[in-house]
Design an enzyme around this catalytic site. Structure first.
Site, short mmCIF file in Angstrom:
data_model
loop_
_atom_site.label_atom_id
_atom_site.label_comp_id
_atom_site.label_asym_id
_atom_site.label_seq_id
_atom_site.Cartn_x
_atom_site.Cartn_y
_atom_site.Cartn_z
N GLU A 48 -11.23 -0.16 -13.08
CA GLU A 48 -10.86 1.00 -13.87
C GLU A 48 -9.94 0.48 -14.98
O GLU A 48 -8.95 -0.19 -14.68
CB GLU A 48 -10.12 1.99 -12.98
CG GLU A 48 -9.84 3.30 -13.66
CD GLU A 48 -9.10 4.28 -12.73
OE1 GLU A 48 -8.59 5.27 -13.26
OE2 GLU A 48 -9.04 4.04 -11.52
N ARG A 273 -8.57 -5.75 1.23
CA ARG A 273 -7.97 -6.12 -0.05
C ARG A 273 -6.94 -7.22 0.17
O ARG A 273 -6.39 -7.40 1.25
CB ARG A 273 -7.39 -4.93 -0.77
CG ARG A 273 -6.32 -4.16 -0.05
CD ARG A 273 -6.12 -2.76 -0.65
NE ARG A 273 -5.66 -2.82 -2.03
CZ ARG A 273 -6.25 -2.17 -3.04
NH1 ARG A 273 -7.31 -1.44 -2.83
NH2 ARG A 273 -5.76 -2.24 -4.25
N LYS A 283 -1.48 -1.27 -9.50
CA LYS A 283 -1.42 -1.21 -10.96
C LYS A 283 -0.36 -0.22 -11.43
O LYS A 283 0.31 -0.45 -12.43
CB LYS A 283 -2.78 -0.79 -11.52
CG LYS A 283 -3.75 -1.95 -11.63
CD LYS A 283 -5.00 -1.54 -12.37
CE LYS A 283 -5.99 -0.88 -11.45
NZ LYS A 283 -7.30 -0.68 -12.06
#
Ligand code: ATP
Ligand code: MG
Length: 574
Positions: A48, A273, A283
């Site tokens: 994204e 992850r 982020k």
């Protein structure tokens, strides 16, 4: 911390170490053997564009592009730009740069989720025609209240059984811009009693009168991520759609959509992850660090971003080796930062020329060395690789050594310089301390010494030994440079796991940056370019920072050396 989460001498072998297939490769090989997807392997990396990429993304990039390379397949780069308000062209550009820098190529397969807005819209109309979606005019709060929870089923919306003609009409008017934000949403008609909350009539479209960075004002309705992702994969012909574990319980919904639409069905595979100790990879939080100027920018060398770690001096090879080594797993764990550091040490050990650089200089005056005389001494550029050759290092009457390489009153195992003691200057001579100068505060300001001309090159013809070898730089030839030393960004090992609501900023390490404004390095560095990498003997691996000017080099320490002191010492004494 599990011992297996730290690299050991064994596990940190060469980059080409053989290993068994990871569970994703096993799935891919099984599919290939079964002739699934016509023998194609097609993956994608779908960021994204709402921030810079971090090391977790590097893992995903290496995994997706790596599978394509390994199995003769393809990997797309896809910007998941469904959210019109948070995204930025700056991020798109940085993401492309980072993927390329890591060594991967999407060729002509660059996509944006927004390229598929029309397809998604048509898919939504199909769902509506099939009676599988409805317009809900309740507000988000009402919808939320009816969702139920893990023990209670949800309640059907009063609009759930609206005739499909009416839904279609409203949906088209939604698209045409007739309604304000929040007036209504399109929801899938799945199952409000499903034990999987994602299946409880998820929202597919919301109204957002917002300008999108690519589609401009063409749309005022935007698809939700869950409605976008699987169909995007399908439209791009993805065979293996790899994502992180939190999407495991979205998979039934993605499967449901694909089945309703009767389109190509990629297989979703979830993996754990990457979490790294003493840093975090959200982020949102990284953006906060940047915006609140707690770091100098996205590429601050302390940041776990790809651009930060690149500026710090990491190489793409070292990151790829790191990702390969940590592997992929089905359960979440914390990877020790040591793995990352070990990977860059191994890579730079092979490729970085050695030089001498003094971080905290103390002057040594060699009183029996003739004033004005300069000696050129031969030094080896990389003991690991003869092809690096040798260089000349100037030696003169005044040199700098590390302040920590001299002690007035040394403890037992201190083998460096002290009054009356003799040490070897790397590639040069034995020197013996004959005195020192102190200021009023009692600090040592200079050391006096004598050298033994017979020890040129570092060995005594009479066979006499010294126990210490230290690095040095000729005072008159030294370059003045600024060196920046880095430490962990967070003081908490599990910084990525700080619960929502807790003040995570209190764990920021206030000493993560140490600036040494007056370091001394060999003159050979004068011509080095930004990004050039060196080992400063005994001090670590360093690289030239982009803050360097024509007047002064600025140098980052990438990573410290391990056990180098012991190594230098024993090598020199052989
Ligand atoms: P964040 O939560 O920091 O915003 P994200 O998952 O929303 O991260 P995306 O841009 O959506 O970030 O991620 C792109 C791809 O990278 C996704 O496929 C995602 O699964 C993967 N990814 C993100 N973070 C990690 C991580 N820590 N480890 C491995 N893969 C990751
Ligand atoms: Mg995401």
């Amino acid at each position: 911390m599990e011992p297996a989460d730290r690299p050991s001498e064994d596990s940190a072998g060469g980059s080409g170490e053989a290993r068994s297939l990871n569970f994703i490769e096993q799935i891919v090989e099984r599919d290939l053997a079964a002739g699934k997807n016509g023998g194609r392997v097609h993956t994608r990396f779908p960021p994204e564009p709402n921030g810079y990429l971090h090391l977790g993304h590097a893992k995903s990039i290496c995994l997706n592009f790596g599978l394509a390379l390994k199995y003769g397949g393809k990997c797309n780069l896809r910007f998941d730009d469904t959210n019109p308000t948070k995204e930025d062209v700056e991020y798109v550009d940085s993401i492309k740069e980072d993927v390329r820098w890591l060594g991967f190529d999407w060729e002509d397969r660059l996509f944006y989720a927004s390229d598929f807005f029309e397809n998604l819209y048509q898919f939504a109309e199909k769902l509506i025609q099939d009676g599988k979606a409805y317009i809900d005019e309740q507000n988000l709060e009402q919808i939320r209240q009816q969702r139920g929870n893990l023990t209670e089923p949800g309640k059907n919306s009063p609009h759930r059984d609206r005739p499909k003609e009416e839904t279609l009409d409203l949906f088209r008017r939604m698209r045409a811009g007739e309604f304000p934000d929040g007036k209504m949403v399109l929801r899938a008609k799945v199952d409000m009693a499903s034990p999987n909350m994602n299946m409880r009539d998820p929202i597919l479209y919301r109204i957002r009168h917002a300008t999108h960075h690519r589609t401009g004002d063409a749309w005022c309705i935007y698809p939700m991520y869950d409605w976008t992702h699987g169909q995007n994969d399908s439209l791009e012909g993805i065979t293996h759609s790899i994502c992180t574990l939190e999407f495991e319980n979205h998979r039934p919904l993605y499967d449901w959509f694909i089945d309703q639409l009767d389109i190509h069905h990629p297989q979703q595979i979830e993996f754990a992850r990457l979490n790294l100790s003493y840093t975090m990879m959200s982020k949102r939080k990284l953006l906060e660090l940047v915006e609140q100027k707690m770091v100098s920018g996205w590429d601050d060398p302390r940041m776990p971003t790809i651009c930060g770690i690149r500026r710090r001096g990491y190489t793409p090879e070292s990151l790829r080796a790191f990702c390969e080594r940590i592997g992929v797993a089905k359960f979440n764990s914390l990877v020790d930062m040591e793995w990352l550091e070990q990977a860059i040490r191994e890579d730079l050990n092979k490729r970085a020329p050695r030089v001498m650089g003094v971080l905290k200089p103390l002057k040594v005056i060699i009183e029996n060395y003739p004033e004005g005389q300069v000696d050129q001494l031969e030094a080896i550029n990389n003991p690991e690789d003869e092809s690096f050759g040798t260089r000349q290092v100037p030696f003169s009457r005044e040199i700098y050594i590390e302040a920590s390489d001299f002690m007035l009153d040394p403890p037992k195992k201190y083998f460096r310089l002290a009054p009356g003691r003799e040490v070897r200057l790397r590639y040069a001579y034995f020197i013996k301390c004959t005195g020192y100068e102190q200021n009023a505060a009692g600090e040592i300001t200079a050391v006096k010494a004598e050298y033994d001309p017979a020890t040129r090159g570092g060995n005594a013809p009479d066979g006499r030994k010294v126990q210490g070898t230290i690095h040095w730089v000729s005072a008159q030839h030294a370059l003045d440079v600024e060196v920046r030393l880095y430490d962990r960004l967070f003081m908490l090992e599990n910084a990525g796991d700080i619960p929502e609501g807790e003040d995570w900023k209190k764990y920021i390490n206030p000493n993560s940056l140490e600036v040494l404004p007056a370091c001394k390095v060999e003159p050979v560095l004068a011509t080095s370019a930004v990004g050039a990498k060196y080992q400063f003997e005994r001090n670590g691996y360093f690289c030239i920072d982009r803050d360097s000017t024509a007047e002064k080099l600025v140098i980052n320490r990438t990573v410290t050396l391990k056990d180098t002191w012991a190594k230098v010492q024993s090598k020199g004494d052989k």
